[in-house]
Design an enzyme around this catalytic site. Structure first.
Site, short mmCIF file in Angstrom:
data_model
loop_
_atom_site.label_atom_id
_atom_site.label_comp_id
_atom_site.label_asym_id
_atom_site.label_seq_id
_atom_site.Cartn_x
_atom_site.Cartn_y
_atom_site.Cartn_z
N CYS A 112 0.82 -1.23 0.00
CA CYS A 112 0.00 0.00 0.00
C CYS A 112 0.85 1.27 0.00
CB CYS A 112 -0.94 0.01 1.20
SG CYS A 112 -2.16 -1.30 1.12
N HIS A 246 -3.07 7.55 2.84
CA HIS A 246 -3.48 6.25 2.29
C HIS A 246 -4.91 5.97 2.77
CE1 HIS A 246 -3.72 2.17 1.20
NE2 HIS A 246 -3.45 1.65 2.39
N ASN A 276 -9.84 0.47 -0.05
CA ASN A 276 -8.38 0.53 -0.05
C ASN A 276 -7.88 0.00 -1.40
OD1 ASN A 276 -5.65 0.08 0.28
ND2 ASN A 276 -5.83 -0.78 2.33
N1 COA Z 1 -18.22 -7.92 9.45
C1 COA Z 1 -18.83 -8.04 10.63
N2 COA Z 1 -18.20 -8.34 11.77
C2 COA Z 1 -16.88 -8.52 11.70
C3 COA Z 1 -16.16 -8.42 10.50
C4 COA Z 1 -16.90 -8.10 9.34
N3 COA Z 1 -16.30 -7.97 8.14
N4 COA Z 1 -14.86 -8.65 10.74
C5 COA Z 1 -14.76 -8.89 12.06
N5 COA Z 1 -15.97 -8.82 12.64
C6 COA Z 1 -16.29 -8.99 14.06
C7 COA Z 1 -15.26 -9.82 14.78
O1 COA Z 1 -15.55 -11.18 14.69
C8 COA Z 1 -15.37 -9.30 16.18
O2 COA Z 1 -16.50 -9.88 16.80
P1 COA Z 1 -16.51 -10.21 18.38
O3 COA Z 1 -16.37 -8.88 19.05
O4 COA Z 1 -17.84 -10.83 18.55
O5 COA Z 1 -15.35 -11.12 18.60
C9 COA Z 1 -15.67 -7.82 16.00
O6 COA Z 1 -16.24 -7.70 14.68
C10 COA Z 1 -14.46 -6.93 16.14
O7 COA Z 1 -13.41 -7.46 15.34
P2 COA Z 1 -12.03 -6.73 15.21
O8 COA Z 1 -11.18 -7.48 14.25
O9 COA Z 1 -11.48 -6.45 16.59
O10 COA Z 1 -12.51 -5.36 14.56
P3 COA Z 1 -11.72 -4.01 14.38
O11 COA Z 1 -12.38 -2.92 15.09
O12 COA Z 1 -10.25 -4.19 14.60
O13 COA Z 1 -11.95 -3.74 12.83
C11 COA Z 1 -10.74 -3.90 10.78
C12 COA Z 1 -11.46 -4.66 11.88
C13 COA Z 1 -10.13 -4.92 9.83
C14 COA Z 1 -11.75 -3.04 10.06
C15 COA Z 1 -9.64 -3.01 11.41
O14 COA Z 1 -8.89 -3.76 12.33
C16 COA Z 1 -8.71 -2.44 10.40
O15 COA Z 1 -9.09 -1.66 9.55
N6 COA Z 1 -7.42 -2.78 10.50
C17 COA Z 1 -6.44 -2.31 9.57
C18 COA Z 1 -6.49 -3.14 8.33
C19 COA Z 1 -5.84 -2.45 7.18
O16 COA Z 1 -5.96 -1.27 7.00
N7 COA Z 1 -5.15 -3.25 6.36
C20 COA Z 1 -4.50 -2.76 5.23
C21 COA Z 1 -3.32 -1.97 5.66
S1 COA Z 1 -2.69 -1.14 4.32
#
Ligand code: COA
Length: 319
Positions: A112, A246, A276
């Protein structure tokens, strides 16, 4: 000698993938995706579209904006990690489509952050006086690397391309670039190449991501990075006109803006409709803001990105 952006362009595929469509495919909801990421839809490359074809479309717009013909270019640098082939490079495909001149063309792989890394490479050639006109492209189709059942990655990534033409000039332009990598985080975010010598491992060739861990490192590294960029240029955040981040997650973008005490009105965002787009994300946001007349000549811009590697980087530009 400075590298001045004399033209920019971008390309987004026509095919839309909305949160409502994702609700039909995996266990997720529009509300969850919008709250956690800020993304409402993304564009998905069509069957005949590739990182190379999208890059060509963005490049043509950038060349037109710079009033330059591709035959006048000295170098093409392409940021991508989703090319159709291991080789030839996407850059060679793009060169073949644009010009029959045998100018050098090569890919830069920094996920990215690829566009910032490519911009920095191009800038060194111009600063040293080696080249005068360089085309820099960020293009990716990361939607193709996401497992169709993986709600973790599927909701985040879209496809597209962005490009700039850099020309040697005396004033303004790219004032500094700052690059970092930390390979020890490889297990948090990545995509395996298919192992042709181990056909049974083919099913592992999809993107893997530990989202919340990526999130934490991204927020912390980006906040250090923007401070480093300002300090290197003896600037205060109030000197900035625009942050061009980004487009990964609205919460990561807001955290960086907060660190800078920059109001969100001075932050370029496209992720609600692009998702993204990896290496294409920063140049798409940049070109959109230029075409909308938000970013104007003389404005001070801070571009930043973070991604797989981890690799992260920034550029401070007087547009
Ligand atoms: N839809 C619905 N629920 C989801 C889900 C989805 N797509 N993905 C995860 N969940 C659930 C999980 O199972 C979890 O449930 P629980 O609380 O019952 O265990 C809950 O949502 C929280 O999950 P978590 O992974 O802690 O969420 P988060 O707040 O960290 O958000 C992302 C997840 C991926 C959106 C976030 O972590 C993120 O954006 N990270 C950076 C990723 C990124 O930018 N990658 C590219 C870098 S260039």
């Amino acid at each position: 000698m400075r590298s001045v952006i004399t033209g920019s362009g971008h390309y987004l595929p026509a095919q839309r993938l909305t949160n409502a469509m994702l609700e039909q495919r995996v266990d997720t909801s529009d509300q969850w995706i919008v709250e956690r990421t800020g993304i409402r839809e993304r564009r998905i490359a069509g069957a005949t579209e590739t990182p190379a074809s999208m890059g060509v479309a963005a490049a043509r717009q950038a060349l037109q904006a710079a009033s330059l013909s591709a035959d006048q270019l000295d170098l093409i640098v392409v940021a991508t990690t989703s090319g159709e082939r291991a080789f030839p490079s996407v850059a060679c495909d793009i060169q073949a489509a644009l010009t029959s001149n045998n100018i050098p063309a090569f890919d830069v792989a920094a996920a990215c952050s690829g566009f910032i890394f490519a911009l920095s490479v191009a800038d060194q050639y111009i600063r040293s006086g080696t080249y005068q006109r360089v085309l820099v492209i960020g293009t990716d189709a990361l939607s193709r690397l996401c497992h169709p059942d993986d709600r973790n990655t599927l909701i985040l990534f879209g496809d597209g391309a962005g490009a700039v033409v850099l020309e040697a000039g005396q004033q303004g332009g790219i004032l500094s670039t700052h690059l970092h990598s930390a390979g020890e985080f490889a297990d948090l975010l990545g995509v395996q190449h298919p192992k042709r010598h181990e056909p049974e491992a083919l099913s592992e060739a999809w993107m893997y991501m530990k989202g919340s861990e990526v999130f934490k490192v991204a927020v912390s590294k980006l906040s250090e990075l923007v401070q480093e960029t300002l300090a290197a240029n003896q600037l205060d955040a109030s000197d900035l006109d625009w942050l061009v981040p980004h487009q990964a997650n609205m919460r990561i973008i807001s955290a960086t803006a907060k660190k800078l005490k920059l109001p969100m009105q001075q932050v370029v965002t496209t992720l609600d409709y692009t998702g993204n787009t990896s290496a294409a994300s920063v140049p798409i946001a940049l070109d959109v803001a230029i075409r909308e007349g938000k970013i104007q000549r003389g404005h001070k811009l801070l571009l930043e990105a973070f991604g797989g590697g981890f690799a992260w980087g920034s550029a401070f530009i007087e547009y």
